[in-house]
Design an enzyme around this catalytic site. Structure first.
Site, mmCIF file in Angstrom:
data_model
loop_
_atom_site.group_PDB
_atom_site.id
_atom_site.type_symbol
_atom_site.label_atom_id
_atom_site.label_comp_id
_atom_site.label_asym_id
_atom_site.label_seq_id
_atom_site.Cartn_x
_atom_site.Cartn_y
_atom_site.Cartn_z
ATOM 1 N N ARG A 35 59.626 53.232 40.054
ATOM 2 C CA ARG A 35 60.726 52.538 39.379
ATOM 3 C C ARG A 35 61.943 53.447 39.231
ATOM 4 O O ARG A 35 63.071 52.965 39.165
ATOM 5 C CB ARG A 35 60.267 52.040 38.017
ATOM 6 C CG ARG A 35 59.330 50.864 38.168
ATOM 7 C CD ARG A 35 58.997 50.276 36.844
ATOM 8 N NE ARG A 35 58.385 48.977 37.025
ATOM 9 C CZ ARG A 35 57.441 48.487 36.242
ATOM 10 N NH1 ARG A 35 57.012 49.172 35.217
ATOM 11 N NH2 ARG A 35 56.948 47.301 36.465
ATOM 12 N N LYS A 198 44.261 33.475 38.778
ATOM 13 C CA LYS A 198 44.364 32.111 38.262
ATOM 14 C C LYS A 198 45.323 31.237 39.051
ATOM 15 O O LYS A 198 46.460 31.647 39.306
ATOM 16 C CB LYS A 198 44.869 32.169 36.828
ATOM 17 C CG LYS A 198 43.868 32.702 35.844
ATOM 18 C CD LYS A 198 44.474 32.551 34.483
ATOM 19 C CE LYS A 198 43.689 33.233 33.405
ATOM 20 N NZ LYS A 198 44.540 33.408 32.227
ATOM 21 N N GLY A 354 53.770 43.026 41.131
ATOM 22 C CA GLY A 354 52.502 42.932 40.412
ATOM 23 C C GLY A 354 51.340 43.434 41.241
ATOM 24 O O GLY A 354 51.431 44.484 41.883
ATOM 25 N N GLY A 377 56.705 39.550 37.110
ATOM 26 C CA GLY A 377 57.097 38.292 36.475
ATOM 27 C C GLY A 377 58.446 37.801 36.958
ATOM 28 O O GLY A 377 58.636 36.603 37.214
#
Ligand code: AMP
Length: 396
Positions: A35, A198, A354, A377
């Protein structure tokens, strides 16, 4: 798109929102500096233009104000090394000291402010707090894609205080341009690979992609809800029992829209959720009781890889199995190899942030794909078609 290329920074102070939310070990060593390196092109360009740089970021999730563990001062030595010059530090992000240091800063110098989230006003998007921050610079630059989906003081609210001097940094611009390539203007065949735990987390993205892709590959834990909906035995595999109808409707929609939907045909199964579990392979829908699917099987790898390798545009979001465990990472690694091969043949491949980004990094394959998003996200929300507050604040 308004970027730092359209503004002259000579003699100006750039207040840059970066995402320096890096992992630190117990001795405050940075264990992954991606980052930080991702923000370097923006910082260096502004310094080269004759500007001064004031950096602001959050780190972790401090609950009660200033906390040693979450101090950005731990980043100063490494940031100084990366930039090849000493970085100054202000031990508060607002207040007298920060204001004074921001006034005294000279051309070519860099000042890092203390953690924004030491103030609860940051996440609340407090206007007065944003205004105080705004006093520290002449031009506002947002280069923090990882937090662009949050309407926080430093990521969005602050922009109103720079009506004619707010721009995207290079990282933000690259993220938005690459997402755009996928969403509007993807070369065909376009394949989306969805995985992870999910289906409910990615349903909006999947529905949107059904209007755009030629092939939709579904693997990972979410595939077992589809297998169950089809009447199969899934043992103790991950299941979202309330999403069975949704799975069936997605299958139906894919059919109606002419999308080639690929689901696993076999699975690597385990007798417990652990790397040292006993392993076997079972056809989809034929997983014995008390066993769980933790990866896609060898036939599925062949099936998925063929489609991926023939693609000209690839979007990958979510691993094919529990790649964190070495015994169940083969499926995810094989798909990464297929994406790399397609990329080598001229395809454009975008890895959503992610866990898929973590997988590609684990396999040391970041350089083998076209682009790895830095925002989990934020990337998901942008792809879903949501307007990100951090983007909107610069554009309006
Ligand atoms: P997500 O954050 O939804 O993208 O999910 C990523 C996580 O899903 C990773 O930590 C994987 O270990 C996990 N995952 C992938 N496949 C499976 C599976 N078959 N069973 C359980 N977890 C899985």
């Amino acid at each position: 798109m308004k970027t730092i290329d359209q503004i002259s920074f000579n003699g100006k102070r750039a207040l840059i929102r970066v995402d320096f939310n890096v992992p630190l070990d117990e001795n405050y060593n940075i264990t992954d500096d991606n980052r930080m390196t991702a923000a370097l092109p923006t910082i260096k360009k502004i310094l080269k233009d004759g500007g001064a740089v004031i950096l602001m970021s959050h780190l972790g999730r401090p609950k009660d104000g200033p906390t040693e563990k979450y101090s950005l001062k731990h980043l100063v030595p490494h940031l100084s090394d990366l930039l090849g010059q000493q970085v100054e530090f202000a031990d508060d992000c607002i207040g007298e000291d920060a204001l004074q240091k921001s006034k005294e800063i000279e051309k070519g110098e860099v000042l890092l402010l203390e953690n924004l989230r030491f103030y609860k006003e940051e996440e609340k998007g407090d206007v007065a707090f944003a205004e105080k921050l705004s006093k520290l610079g002449d031009i506002y630059v947002n280069d923090a894609f990882g937090t662009a989906h949050r309407a926080h003081a430093s990521t969005a609210v602050i922009a109103q205080f720079f009506p004619d001097a707010k721009v995207f940094g290079y990282l933000m611009a690259a993220e938005l341009n690459n997402a755009e390539k996928i969403l509007n203007g993807a070369a065909k065949p376009f394949t989306a690979i969805m995985g992870g735990s999910k289906v409910s987390d990615k349903i909006q993205l999947i529905e949107r992609l059904l209007d755009k892709v030629d092939n939709l590959i579904i693997g990972g834990g979410m595939a077992y809800t589809f297998a169950k909906a089809d009447g199969g035995n899934i043992g103790t595999s991950l299941l979202e029992a309330d999403k069975l109808d949704l799975a069936l409707s997605l299958v139906q929609k894919a059919k109606e829209k002419g999308v080639n939907l690929l689901l696993p045909v076999d699975n690597v199964i385990a007798d417990k959720f652990a790397n040292d579990a006993n392993k076997d392979v079972a056809k989809t829908g034929e997983i014995p009781d008390n066993w769980m699917g933790l990866d896609i099987g060898p036939e599925t790898i062949k099936l998925f890889s063929k489609t991926v390798e023939e693609s000209k545009t690839i979007l990958w979001n979510g691993p094919m199995g529990v790649f964190e465990m070495d015994n169940f990472m083969a499926g995810t690694k094989a798909i990464a190899d297929a994406v790399a091969k397609a990329t080598d043949n001229g395809a454009f491949s975008l890895i959503g942030g992610g866990d898929s980004a973590a997988a590609v990094a684990k396999f040391d394959m970041v350089g083998d794909v076209s682009y790895v998003s830095t925002g989990g996200g934020a990337s998901l929300e942008y792809m879903e078609g949501k307007e990100l507050p951090g983007v909107k604040a610069i554009n309006e």
